[in-house]
Design a protein around this motif. Structure first.
Motif, PDB file in Angstrom:
ATOM      1  N   CYS A 128      -3.170  -3.476  -5.689  1.00 56.20           N
ATOM      2  CA  CYS A 128      -4.334  -2.591  -5.701  1.00 56.20           C
ATOM      3  C   CYS A 128      -5.114  -2.839  -6.982  1.00 56.20           C
ATOM      4  N   LEU A 129      -6.417  -2.928  -6.866  1.00 59.00           N
ATOM      5  CA  LEU A 129      -7.253  -3.165  -8.040  1.00 59.00           C
ATOM      6  C   LEU A 129      -7.200  -2.007  -9.024  1.00 59.00           C
ATOM      7  N   GLN A 135       2.668  -5.381  -7.805  1.00 56.69           N
ATOM      8  CA  GLN A 135       2.689  -5.404  -6.348  1.00 56.69           C
ATOM      9  C   GLN A 135       3.991  -4.780  -5.868  1.00 56.69           C
ATOM     10  N   ALA A 136       3.986  -4.350  -4.618  1.00 56.34           N
ATOM     11  CA  ALA A 136       5.200  -3.823  -3.998  1.00 56.34           C
ATOM     12  C   ALA A 136       5.080  -3.996  -2.490  1.00 56.34           C
ATOM     13  N   VAL A 137       6.228  -3.986  -1.831  1.00 55.58           N
ATOM     14  CA  VAL A 137       6.254  -4.143  -0.384  1.00 55.58           C
ATOM     15  C   VAL A 137       5.924  -2.812   0.277  1.00 55.58           C
ATOM     16  N   HIS A 174      -7.093   5.272   0.545  1.00 53.84           N
ATOM     17  CA  HIS A 174      -7.780   5.693  -0.691  1.00 53.84           C
ATOM     18  C   HIS A 174      -8.704   6.888  -0.434  1.00 53.84           C
ATOM     19  N   LEU A 175      -9.297   6.927   0.742  1.00 56.36           N
ATOM     20  CA  LEU A 175     -10.249   7.993   1.055  1.00 56.36           C
ATOM     21  C   LEU A 175      -9.559   9.342   1.203  1.00 56.36           C
ATOM     22  N   GLU A 176      -8.230   9.318   1.370  1.00 55.80           N
ATOM     23  CA  GLU A 176      -7.436  10.542   1.471  1.00 55.80           C
ATOM     24  C   GLU A 176      -6.659  10.819   0.182  1.00 55.80           C
ATOM     25  N   GLY A 177      -6.960  10.085  -0.868  1.00 56.59           N
ATOM     26  CA  GLY A 177      -6.256  10.282  -2.129  1.00 56.59           C
ATOM     27  C   GLY A 177      -4.876   9.661  -2.162  1.00 56.59           C
ATOM     28  N   ILE A 178      -4.628   8.708  -1.269  1.00 59.29           N
ATOM     29  CA  ILE A 178      -3.321   8.053  -1.162  1.00 59.29           C
ATOM     30  C   ILE A 178      -3.414   6.659  -1.760  1.00 59.29           C
ATOM     31  N   MET A 179      -2.448   6.312  -2.613  1.00 58.96           N
ATOM     32  CA  MET A 179      -2.388   4.972  -3.194  1.00 58.96           C
ATOM     33  C   MET A 179      -1.189   4.226  -2.631  1.00 58.96           C
ATOM     34  N   PHE A 180      -1.231   2.900  -2.708  1.00 55.52           N
ATOM     35  CA  PHE A 180      -0.221   2.118  -1.993  1.00 55.52           C
ATOM     36  C   PHE A 180       1.192   2.373  -2.497  1.00 55.52           C
ATOM     37  N   LEU A 181       1.348   2.721  -3.766  1.00 58.50           N
ATOM     38  CA  LEU A 181       2.690   2.989  -4.274  1.00 58.50           C
ATOM     39  C   LEU A 181       3.301   4.238  -3.635  1.00 58.50           C
ATOM     40  N   ASP A 182       2.475   5.121  -3.100  1.00 57.77           N
ATOM     41  CA  ASP A 182       2.996   6.300  -2.403  1.00 57.77           C
ATOM     42  C   ASP A 182       3.786   5.903  -1.159  1.00 57.77           C
ATOM     43  N   LYS A 183       3.476   4.735  -0.600  1.00 58.01           N
ATOM     44  CA  LYS A 183       4.119   4.282   0.633  1.00 58.01           C
ATOM     45  C   LYS A 183       5.019   3.072   0.414  1.00 58.01           C
ATOM     46  N   ALA A 184       5.147   2.622  -0.822  1.00 60.10           N
ATOM     47  CA  ALA A 184       5.833   1.374  -1.109  1.00 60.10           C
ATOM     48  C   ALA A 184       7.346   1.535  -1.162  1.00 60.10           C
ATOM     49  N   GLU A 185       8.048   0.446  -0.940  1.00 60.12           N
ATOM     50  CA  GLU A 185       9.475   0.338  -1.197  1.00 60.12           C
ATOM     51  C   GLU A 185       9.627   0.070  -2.694  1.00 60.12           C
ATOM     52  N   MET A 186      10.025   1.105  -3.446  1.00 63.78           N
ATOM     53  CA  MET A 186       9.965   1.003  -4.895  1.00 63.78           C
ATOM     54  C   MET A 186      10.966  -0.008  -5.467  1.00 63.78           C
TER      55      MET A 186
END
Length: 221
Positions: A128-129, A135-137, A174-186
């Motif tokens: 994500c910029l 990066q994460a899966v 992003h339009l819902e305030g969600i970033m990719f790390l919220d859904k990522a396999e940490m």
């Protein structure tokens, strides 16, 4: 206009002014800025068509300069439901096949929403910029149904598949305030350097095996 819409208009004009003094490119908002965690407002005439088109041009220029393949309004500090996306695709045939990464021409989408259009998920590294250097899966639907409006106001109702679906879903989140790390396999969280060094294969099988996380059921690639 109400106060919220006046704020959106002011944000847009501020971005356009800054970009005009910076070669048409706007600063990208990074993680931690509250605007990235707020639900955006739908476009409803907060600015005229010319200013909206100028914003789209600035967002595309900013995305390409980063470089990236998608950029949402909040990432330039505008709480408007709008994103731009454009992907040249993968030059490596195996990667293009495994990731279903075909070229996606420029699109500008207002008031986007999506729902899964297939029962299976696929998991790949993404970044994500607004979170530079990492990066994460993330597991995402292989196909999504996108609804929204084009820049000219015409309606969108279509199925998007493969890597393009990943890009669209990421930007719509992003339009819902969600970033990719919220859904990522940490357990997969990696620096860009580590991804290039260890996990540059077309699939994520090796990363899953060596970092100790599970890929979606039925994901054979």
């Amino acid at each position: 206009m109400n106060d919220a819409d006046e704020l959106i208009a002011a944000q847009i004009r501020s971005v356009l002014a800054v970009a005009a003094d910076n070669g048409g490119v706007a600063p990208i908002v990074e993680a931690g800025d509250p605007v990235l965690r707020q639900v955006t407002r739908p476009f409803g005439g907060q600015v005229d068509d010319a200013e909206l088109a100028q914003l789209a041009e600035v967002m595309r220029a900013t995305m390409l300069a980063a470089p990236g393949v998608g950029l949402a309004g909040p990432q330039v500090g505008v709480g408007l439901s709008m994103f731009v996306a454009e992907d040249p695709g993968s030059h490596d045939p195996e990667t293009a096949e495994v990731r279903q990464r075909a070229p996606m021409p420029l699109r500008v989408v207002l008031n986007a929403q999506y729902t899964p259009a297939a029962s299976d998920d696929v998991a790949f590294f993404e970044g994500c910029l607004s979170i530079p250097g990492y990066q994460a899966v993330v597991a995402r639907p292989r196909e999504i149904e996108l609804k929204g409006q084009n820049l000219d106001g015409t309606s969108i109702a279509e199925v998007v598949s493969g890597w393009s679906a990943r890009i669209v879903a990421h930007e719509t989140d992003h339009l819902e305030g969600i970033m990719f790390l919220d859904k990522a396999e940490m357990r997969s969280l990696s620096t860009n350097t580590s991804v290039a060094t260890f996990w540059n294969q077309p699939s994520t099988q090796k990363a899953a095996a060596e970092l100790g996380f599970t890929l979606p059921s039925g994901m054979l690639m």
